[in-house]
Design a protein around this motif. Structure first.
Motif, PDB file in Angstrom:
ATOM      1  N   ASP A   4       0.820  -1.202   0.000  1.00 35.13           N
ATOM      2  CA  ASP A   4       0.000   0.000   0.000  1.00 35.13           C
ATOM      3  C   ASP A   4       0.859   1.259   0.000  1.00 35.13           C
ATOM      4  O   ASP A   4       0.564   2.223  -0.674  1.00 35.13           O
ATOM      5  CB  ASP A   4      -0.899   0.011   1.245  1.00 35.13           C
ATOM      6  CG  ASP A   4      -2.041  -0.976   1.103  1.00 35.13           C
ATOM      7  OD1 ASP A   4      -2.144  -1.558   0.019  1.00 35.13           O
ATOM      8  OD2 ASP A   4      -2.806  -1.151   2.072  1.00 35.13           O
ATOM      9  N   ASP A   8       0.664   4.309  -3.010  1.00 40.81           N
ATOM     10  CA  ASP A   8      -0.208   5.430  -2.709  1.00 40.81           C
ATOM     11  C   ASP A   8      -0.104   6.563  -3.713  1.00 40.81           C
ATOM     12  O   ASP A   8      -1.050   7.317  -3.905  1.00 40.81           O
ATOM     13  CB  ASP A   8       0.111   5.985  -1.311  1.00 40.81           C
ATOM     14  CG  ASP A   8      -0.542   5.135  -0.228  1.00 40.81           C
ATOM     15  OD1 ASP A   8      -1.273   4.201  -0.609  1.00 40.81           O
ATOM     16  OD2 ASP A   8      -0.319   5.398   0.965  1.00 40.81           O
ATOM     17  N   SER A  49      -9.236  -7.648  -3.666  1.00 37.41           N
ATOM     18  CA  SER A  49      -8.403  -6.878  -2.758  1.00 37.41           C
ATOM     19  C   SER A  49      -8.398  -5.397  -3.122  1.00 37.41           C
ATOM     20  O   SER A  49      -8.758  -4.990  -4.232  1.00 37.41           O
ATOM     21  CB  SER A  49      -6.968  -7.401  -2.796  1.00 37.41           C
ATOM     22  OG  SER A  49      -6.361  -7.094  -4.039  1.00 37.41           O
ATOM     23  N   LEU A  50      -7.968  -4.596  -2.162  1.00 36.20           N
ATOM     24  CA  LEU A  50      -7.840  -3.159  -2.377  1.00 36.20           C
ATOM     25  C   LEU A  50      -6.924  -2.863  -3.552  1.00 36.20           C
ATOM     26  O   LEU A  50      -7.235  -2.027  -4.411  1.00 36.20           O
ATOM     27  CB  LEU A  50      -7.309  -2.494  -1.103  1.00 36.20           C
ATOM     28  CG  LEU A  50      -6.912  -1.019  -1.213  1.00 36.20           C
ATOM     29  CD1 LEU A  50      -8.115  -0.156  -1.554  1.00 36.20           C
ATOM     30  CD2 LEU A  50      -6.261  -0.552   0.084  1.00 36.20           C
ATOM     31  N   ALA A  54      -8.004  -0.985  -6.965  1.00 37.99           N
ATOM     32  CA  ALA A  54      -7.311   0.247  -7.350  1.00 37.99           C
ATOM     33  C   ALA A  54      -6.778   0.144  -8.770  1.00 37.99           C
ATOM     34  O   ALA A  54      -6.881   1.083  -9.559  1.00 37.99           O
ATOM     35  CB  ALA A  54      -6.174   0.533  -6.365  1.00 37.99           C
ATOM     36  N   VAL A  61      -3.689   3.497  -4.644  1.00 38.48           N
ATOM     37  CA  VAL A  61      -4.292   2.706  -3.582  1.00 38.48           C
ATOM     38  C   VAL A  61      -4.915   3.602  -2.518  1.00 38.48           C
ATOM     39  O   VAL A  61      -6.001   3.321  -2.004  1.00 38.48           O
ATOM     40  CB  VAL A  61      -3.245   1.740  -2.961  1.00 38.48           C
ATOM     41  CG1 VAL A  61      -3.786   1.090  -1.694  1.00 38.48           C
ATOM     42  CG2 VAL A  61      -2.851   0.674  -3.972  1.00 38.48           C
ATOM     43  N   ALA A  62      -4.216   4.693  -2.177  1.00 35.68           N
ATOM     44  CA  ALA A  62      -4.745   5.602  -1.162  1.00 35.68           C
ATOM     45  C   ALA A  62      -6.084   6.183  -1.589  1.00 35.68           C
ATOM     46  O   ALA A  62      -7.018   6.312  -0.783  1.00 35.68           O
ATOM     47  CB  ALA A  62      -3.741   6.721  -0.889  1.00 35.68           C
ATOM     48  N   ARG A  65      -8.721   3.471  -1.387  1.00 37.20           N
ATOM     49  CA  ARG A  65      -9.092   3.219   0.001  1.00 37.20           C
ATOM     50  C   ARG A  65     -10.066   4.274   0.507  1.00 37.20           C
ATOM     51  O   ARG A  65     -11.089   3.966   1.134  1.00 37.20           O
ATOM     52  CB  ARG A  65      -7.851   3.195   0.887  1.00 37.20           C
ATOM     53  CG  ARG A  65      -8.141   2.861   2.347  1.00 37.20           C
ATOM     54  CD  ARG A  65      -6.945   3.073   3.253  1.00 37.20           C
ATOM     55  NE  ARG A  65      -5.838   2.203   2.902  1.00 37.20           N
ATOM     56  CZ  ARG A  65      -4.703   2.627   2.361  1.00 37.20           C
ATOM     57  NH1 ARG A  65      -4.546   3.908   2.077  1.00 37.20           N
ATOM     58  NH2 ARG A  65      -3.741   1.778   2.101  1.00 37.20           N
ATOM     59  N   LEU A  68     -13.501   3.724  -1.120  1.00 42.20           N
ATOM     60  CA  LEU A  68     -14.222   2.593  -0.542  1.00 42.20           C
ATOM     61  C   LEU A  68     -14.839   2.980   0.802  1.00 42.20           C
ATOM     62  O   LEU A  68     -15.986   2.641   1.096  1.00 42.20           O
ATOM     63  CB  LEU A  68     -13.286   1.394  -0.366  1.00 42.20           C
ATOM     64  CG  LEU A  68     -12.877   0.666  -1.653  1.00 42.20           C
ATOM     65  CD1 LEU A  68     -11.759  -0.326  -1.375  1.00 42.20           C
ATOM     66  CD2 LEU A  68     -14.080  -0.040  -2.288  1.00 42.20           C
ATOM     67  N   GLN A  69     -14.071   3.691   1.607  1.00 48.02           N
ATOM     68  CA  GLN A  69     -14.589   4.142   2.898  1.00 48.02           C
ATOM     69  C   GLN A  69     -15.762   5.095   2.713  1.00 48.02           C
ATOM     70  O   GLN A  69     -16.738   5.069   3.480  1.00 48.02           O
ATOM     71  CB  GLN A  69     -13.463   4.798   3.696  1.00 48.02           C
ATOM     72  CG  GLN A  69     -12.385   3.813   4.131  1.00 48.02           C
ATOM     73  CD  GLN A  69     -11.158   4.495   4.707  1.00 48.02           C
ATOM     74  OE1 GLN A  69     -10.979   5.717   4.586  1.00 48.02           O
ATOM     75  NE2 GLN A  69     -10.283   3.707   5.341  1.00 48.02           N
ATOM     76  N   GLU A  90     -15.583  -5.590   3.711  1.00 42.83           N
ATOM     77  CA  GLU A  90     -14.282  -6.205   3.472  1.00 42.83           C
ATOM     78  C   GLU A  90     -14.281  -7.547   4.189  1.00 42.83           C
ATOM     79  O   GLU A  90     -14.391  -7.613   5.411  1.00 42.83           O
ATOM     80  CB  GLU A  90     -13.148  -5.325   3.984  1.00 42.83           C
ATOM     81  CG  GLU A  90     -11.765  -5.891   3.661  1.00 42.83           C
ATOM     82  CD  GLU A  90     -10.637  -5.002   4.137  1.00 42.83           C
ATOM     83  OE1 GLU A  90      -9.499  -5.189   3.673  1.00 42.83           O
ATOM     84  OE2 GLU A  90     -10.899  -4.117   4.980  1.00 42.83           O
ATOM     85  N   TRP A  95     -12.954  -6.876  -1.009  1.00 42.77           N
ATOM     86  CA  TRP A  95     -14.154  -6.046  -0.941  1.00 42.77           C
ATOM     87  C   TRP A  95     -15.209  -6.556  -1.918  1.00 42.77           C
ATOM     88  O   TRP A  95     -14.903  -6.951  -3.043  1.00 42.77           O
ATOM     89  CB  TRP A  95     -13.827  -4.605  -1.273  1.00 42.77           C
ATOM     90  CG  TRP A  95     -12.974  -3.923  -0.248  1.00 42.77           C
ATOM     91  CD1 TRP A  95     -11.614  -3.969  -0.141  1.00 42.77           C
ATOM     92  CD2 TRP A  95     -13.427  -3.109   0.841  1.00 42.77           C
ATOM     93  NE1 TRP A  95     -11.188  -3.231   0.938  1.00 42.77           N
ATOM     94  CE2 TRP A  95     -12.278  -2.676   1.556  1.00 42.77           C
ATOM     95  CE3 TRP A  95     -14.689  -2.686   1.273  1.00 42.77           C
ATOM     96  CZ2 TRP A  95     -12.357  -1.867   2.672  1.00 42.77           C
ATOM     97  CZ3 TRP A  95     -14.770  -1.861   2.383  1.00 42.77           C
ATOM     98  CH2 TRP A  95     -13.620  -1.467   3.071  1.00 42.77           C
TER      99      TRP A  95
END
Length: 213
Positions: A4, A8, A49-50, A54, A61-62, A65, A68-69, A90, A95
């Motif tokens: 990650d 990012d 996966s994240l 991505a 990835v950041a 993330r 997704l949040q 998750e 996810w």
């Protein structure tokens, strides 16, 4: 550094079977990344996966993330919109969208009432043998078709197209016949309305080898 951390500031490499989006420079704000993720999440039937997600939306990835949040909060009704009947979770490091647990019984009832998918060729052939030769045992059907029919018979029973009608007096084996539901599906009033091909079907008495020489 972790995966990650190294990802990012750049789009993640493709992973988990998802292919990266077109290399055009997509907007990387949370809203734009979230909309692209929604399009992917609607299509997948197993968690990803994240890093994989991505890569699929060509985002760091950041950013993925954060998006997704944001989607989790949105679906949970934490923003201005309503709490949705589905949620983003998750599970096992991946996810995926899931029906919210509150509505599991509703969805199960709905799916149970849907028209079944088309029968396989094997199921259609087995159904035809039972329709013309009933009452008939699984063993007799297997001899006529020269294949094992256990799983196919279970499928036909679960679909409500055939039913148990008794037991063979000599062997004790279950006898099967067609149901009223089959007549409804075929649009006929009785089995007498079926085409007269029964005499052309082997009765299975000669066994696997003899029946198909």
């Amino acid at each position: 550094m972790t995966v990650d951390e190294t990802s990012d500031d750049a789009a993640a490499p493709a992973a988990d079977g998802l292919v990266s989006a077109d290399p055009v420079r997509w907007p990387q704000d949370v809203g734009s990344v979230a909309r692209r993720l929604e399009a992917i999440l609607l299509m997948i039937d197993e968690p990803h996966s994240l890093v994989s997600l991505a890569a699929a939306v060509n985002a760091p990835v950041a950013a993925a993330r954060a998006a997704l949040q944001a989607l989790v909060a949105d679906y949970d009704g934490e923003s201005d919109g309503p709490r949705r009947g589905f949620e983003l979770r998750e599970v096992g490091g991946g996810w995926r969208l899931y029906v919210r647990e509150d509505y599991d019984p509703l969805v199960a009832e709905f799916l149970g009432g849907q028209a079944p998918s088309r029968l396989s060729q094997a199921a259609l052939e087995t159904l035809a043998v039972i329709a013309y030769k009933q009452p008939v045992t699984r063993g007799q059907v297997a001899q006529i078709r020269a294949v094992n029919v256990d799983s196919v018979v279970r499928t036909l029973v679960s679909r409500g197209l055939i039913t148990e009608v008794g037991q063979d007096a000599e062997t004790g084996a279950i006898l099967y016949g067609t149901s009223d539901a089959l007549l409804e599906h075929l649009g006929i009033n009785s089995l007498d309305d079926l085409p007269h091909i029964s005499p052309l079907l082997d009765d299975g008495s000669r066994g696997f080898d003899e029946a198909f020489r």
